[in-house]
Write a protein that holds these residues in place. Structure first.
Motif, short mmCIF file in Angstrom:
data_model
loop_
_atom_site.label_atom_id
_atom_site.label_comp_id
_atom_site.label_asym_id
_atom_site.label_seq_id
_atom_site.Cartn_x
_atom_site.Cartn_y
_atom_site.Cartn_z
N MET A 1 0.82 -1.19 0.00
CA MET A 1 0.00 0.00 0.00
C MET A 1 0.87 1.27 0.00
N LYS A 2 2.00 1.20 0.69
CA LYS A 2 2.87 2.36 0.75
C LYS A 2 3.49 2.66 -0.61
N LYS A 3 3.74 1.61 -1.39
CA LYS A 3 4.35 1.82 -2.71
C LYS A 3 3.39 2.57 -3.63
N ILE A 4 2.10 2.24 -3.56
CA ILE A 4 1.14 2.91 -4.43
C ILE A 4 0.99 4.38 -4.03
N ASN A 5 1.07 4.65 -2.72
CA ASN A 5 1.00 6.05 -2.27
C ASN A 5 2.21 6.84 -2.75
N LYS A 6 3.38 6.23 -2.72
CA LYS A 6 4.58 6.89 -3.23
C LYS A 6 4.46 7.16 -4.72
N PHE A 7 3.89 6.18 -5.44
CA PHE A 7 3.69 6.36 -6.88
C PHE A 7 2.74 7.52 -7.15
N TYR A 8 1.64 7.58 -6.41
CA TYR A 8 0.68 8.67 -6.61
C TYR A 8 1.30 10.02 -6.29
N LEU A 9 2.10 10.09 -5.24
CA LEU A 9 2.76 11.33 -4.89
C LEU A 9 3.74 11.77 -5.98
N LEU A 10 4.52 10.83 -6.48
CA LEU A 10 5.47 11.14 -7.55
C LEU A 10 4.74 11.58 -8.81
N ALA A 11 3.67 10.87 -9.17
CA ALA A 11 2.90 11.25 -10.36
C ALA A 11 2.29 12.64 -10.20
N PHE A 12 1.77 12.93 -9.02
CA PHE A 12 1.19 14.25 -8.78
C PHE A 12 2.22 15.35 -8.92
N LEU A 13 3.40 15.14 -8.36
CA LEU A 13 4.45 16.16 -8.44
C LEU A 13 4.91 16.38 -9.87
N LEU A 14 5.05 15.29 -10.64
CA LEU A 14 5.49 15.44 -12.02
C LEU A 14 4.43 16.10 -12.90
N ILE A 15 3.18 15.73 -12.70
CA ILE A 15 2.11 16.29 -13.53
C ILE A 15 1.81 17.73 -13.13
N SER A 16 1.88 18.03 -11.83
CA SER A 16 1.58 19.40 -11.40
C SER A 16 2.61 20.38 -11.95
N ASP A 17 3.81 19.93 -12.20
CA ASP A 17 4.82 20.80 -12.78
C ASP A 17 4.38 21.29 -14.16
N PHE A 18 3.80 20.40 -14.95
CA PHE A 18 3.33 20.80 -16.27
C PHE A 18 2.12 21.72 -16.17
N ILE A 19 1.25 21.45 -15.22
CA ILE A 19 0.04 22.26 -15.08
C ILE A 19 0.37 23.66 -14.59
N ILE A 20 1.31 23.76 -13.68
CA ILE A 20 1.66 25.06 -13.11
C ILE A 20 2.22 26.00 -14.17
N TYR A 21 3.03 25.48 -15.06
CA TYR A 21 3.69 26.32 -16.06
C TYR A 21 3.00 26.29 -17.42
N ALA A 22 1.81 25.75 -17.49
CA ALA A 22 1.09 25.70 -18.76
C ALA A 22 0.61 27.09 -19.15
N GLN A 23 0.51 27.31 -20.45
CA GLN A 23 0.06 28.59 -20.96
C GLN A 23 -1.43 28.47 -21.28
N GLY A 24 -2.21 29.31 -20.70
CA GLY A 24 -3.65 29.27 -20.90
C GLY A 24 -4.05 29.76 -22.27
N PRO A 25 -5.31 29.50 -22.65
CA PRO A 25 -5.77 29.97 -23.96
C PRO A 25 -5.86 31.50 -23.99
N GLY A 26 -5.41 32.07 -25.07
CA GLY A 26 -5.44 33.52 -25.22
C GLY A 26 -4.25 34.23 -24.60
N ASP A 27 -3.28 33.48 -24.07
CA ASP A 27 -2.10 34.08 -23.46
C ASP A 27 -0.88 33.91 -24.35
#
Length: 72
Positions: A1-27
């Motif tokens: 169970m701990k491994k899946i939580n670590k995987f989710y945390l890593l996936a969240f951190l990697l994906i949030s990096d793309f979302i944070i720096y994404a360019q919105g429409p019209g920008d």
């Protein structure tokens, strides 16, 4: 169970990096010198590329030799 939580945390951190720096429409930015300004000139990468490849090959050969020597 701990491994899946670590995987989710890593996936969240990697994906949030793309979302944070994404360019919105019209920008798209018209190059009007706003907050970010215009694009800088591209840097040339081909001037020392052959030297970098030779150094990389030498480093790889030395590393393989050390590894083979440590196994024996």
């Amino acid at each position: 169970m701990k491994k899946i939580n670590k995987f989710y945390l890593l996936a969240f951190l990697l994906i949030s990096d793309f979302i944070i720096y994404a360019q919105g429409p019209g920008d798209e930015g018209d190059g009007d010198g706003g907050l970010e300004g215009g694009d800088p000139q591209p840097a040339p990468i081909n001037s020392k590329l052959i030297l970098l490849a030779i150094i990389g090959l030498i480093f790889g050969i030395i590393t393989i030799k050390k590894y083979r020597k440590s196994i024996s």
